[in-house]
Design a protein around this motif. Structure first.
Motif, PDB file in Angstrom:
ATOM      1  N   ALA A 182       0.887  -1.164  -0.131  1.00 37.06           N
ATOM      2  CA  ALA A 182       0.111  -0.211   0.265  1.00 37.06           C
ATOM      3  C   ALA A 182       0.713   1.468  -0.108  1.00 37.06           C
ATOM      4  N   ALA A 183       2.434   1.333  -0.227  1.00 35.60           N
ATOM      5  CA  ALA A 183       3.062   2.729   0.195  1.00 35.60           C
ATOM      6  C   ALA A 183       4.123   1.753  -0.737  1.00 35.60           C
ATOM      7  N   LEU A 184       4.728   3.021  -0.979  1.00 35.49           N
ATOM      8  CA  LEU A 184       6.375   3.067  -1.163  1.00 35.49           C
ATOM      9  C   LEU A 184       7.239   3.766   0.299  1.00 35.49           C
ATOM     10  N   ARG A 185       8.254   3.346   0.816  1.00 36.16           N
ATOM     11  CA  ARG A 185       8.699   3.329   1.604  1.00 36.16           C
ATOM     12  C   ARG A 185      10.493   3.773   1.713  1.00 36.16           C
ATOM     13  N   LEU A 186      11.029   4.723   2.163  1.00 38.86           N
ATOM     14  CA  LEU A 186      12.229   5.485   2.272  1.00 38.86           C
ATOM     15  C   LEU A 186      12.778   5.057   3.621  1.00 38.86           C
TER      16      LEU A 186
END
Length: 241
Positions: A182-186
């Motif tokens: 559900a998301a792009l994480r950095l």
């Protein structure tokens, strides 16, 4: 998918200019060189439901695989396109959402600007030197639907617009991207001395709808500027992911 003649010329010119610029670009390095780095900050951006989301996730996954191999030594510059490569390569990328003339469309490598945008936001928070960055020509979101603060985005267009960040610290750094359901994480990795800084975003909207956005650090210094045009006056040659 083949590059246009104009794009091929721009890529060639950029490569020649880089060769004589004296810039030290970061590249892939064994993981052992980054094993002593600490987590400096973490960001997460949700994905927006769309008919091109599957393609976007595919493209971001491939971009993350490439970027995660790069360790940036002190003084080096990480270039988004040098790390990711040609987005028109159909063996690696697929169709995703792109913005052309202010209109949503589909393009090979579409959606990659979410990766460049979250990297730019992390660079601002960490006080890294942003060498090259372009904001999107238009602001497509409302305050309720925005997944990143206005003024922190970074559009990329192969051969024309890159995101380049210099490691101005005394230790190696590493951007780690993770594509989740559900998301792009950095996660930004660096030395213990790196600290997340506070940012103040000032938005001035003119009567004609043009938005002038300035990002300031805690000392009041402007660290990033952006101008967003209304949709009806976007330049005809504008194209962004």
């Amino acid at each position: 998918m083949k590059l246009s003649t104009k794009a091929r010329i721009r890529v060639a010119i950029r490569n020649i200019t880089d060769a004589f610029s004296g810039t030290r670009f970061a590249g892939e390095r064994p993981l052992g060189e980054a094993c002593r780095l600490k987590q400096v900050l973490e960001l997460s951006q949700p994905f927006k439901p769309s008919e091109t989301l599957a393609g976007k996730i595919h493209n971001l996954t491939e971009a993350a695989r490439c970027i995660n191999r790069v360790t940036v030594l002190p003084g080096e510059v990480i270039s988004f396109w040098r790390a990711v490569g040609n987005p028109n390569d159909s063996r690696r990328f697929t169709y995703g959402r792109s913005i052309h003339n202010g209109v949503q469309t589909k393009d090979f490598g579409g959606g990659l600007c979410q990766a460049s945008g979250i990297m730019h936001h992390a660079a601002l928070l960490a006080g890294l030197e942003v060498v090259e960055r372009f904001n999107h020509s238009v602001d497509l979101y409302t305050d309720e639907t925005r997944f990143a603060p206005l003024g922190t985005d970074a559009t990329v267009f192969y051969g024309f617009k890159d995101l380049r960040i210099r490691n101005n610290t005394g230790s190696p750094i590493k951007f780690e991207l993770m594509v989740e359901n559900a998301a792009l994480r950095l996660v930004l990795h660096g030395a213990d001395s790196m600290r997340r800084r506070e940012l103040d975003i000032v938005i001035c909207e003119a009567p004609d709808g043009v938005k002038d956005v300035k990002v300031r650090d805690a000392a009041g210094c402007v660290v990033s500027t952006s101008v967003y045009q209304p949709l009806n006056i976007v330049k005809r040659d504008e194209k962004t992911d």
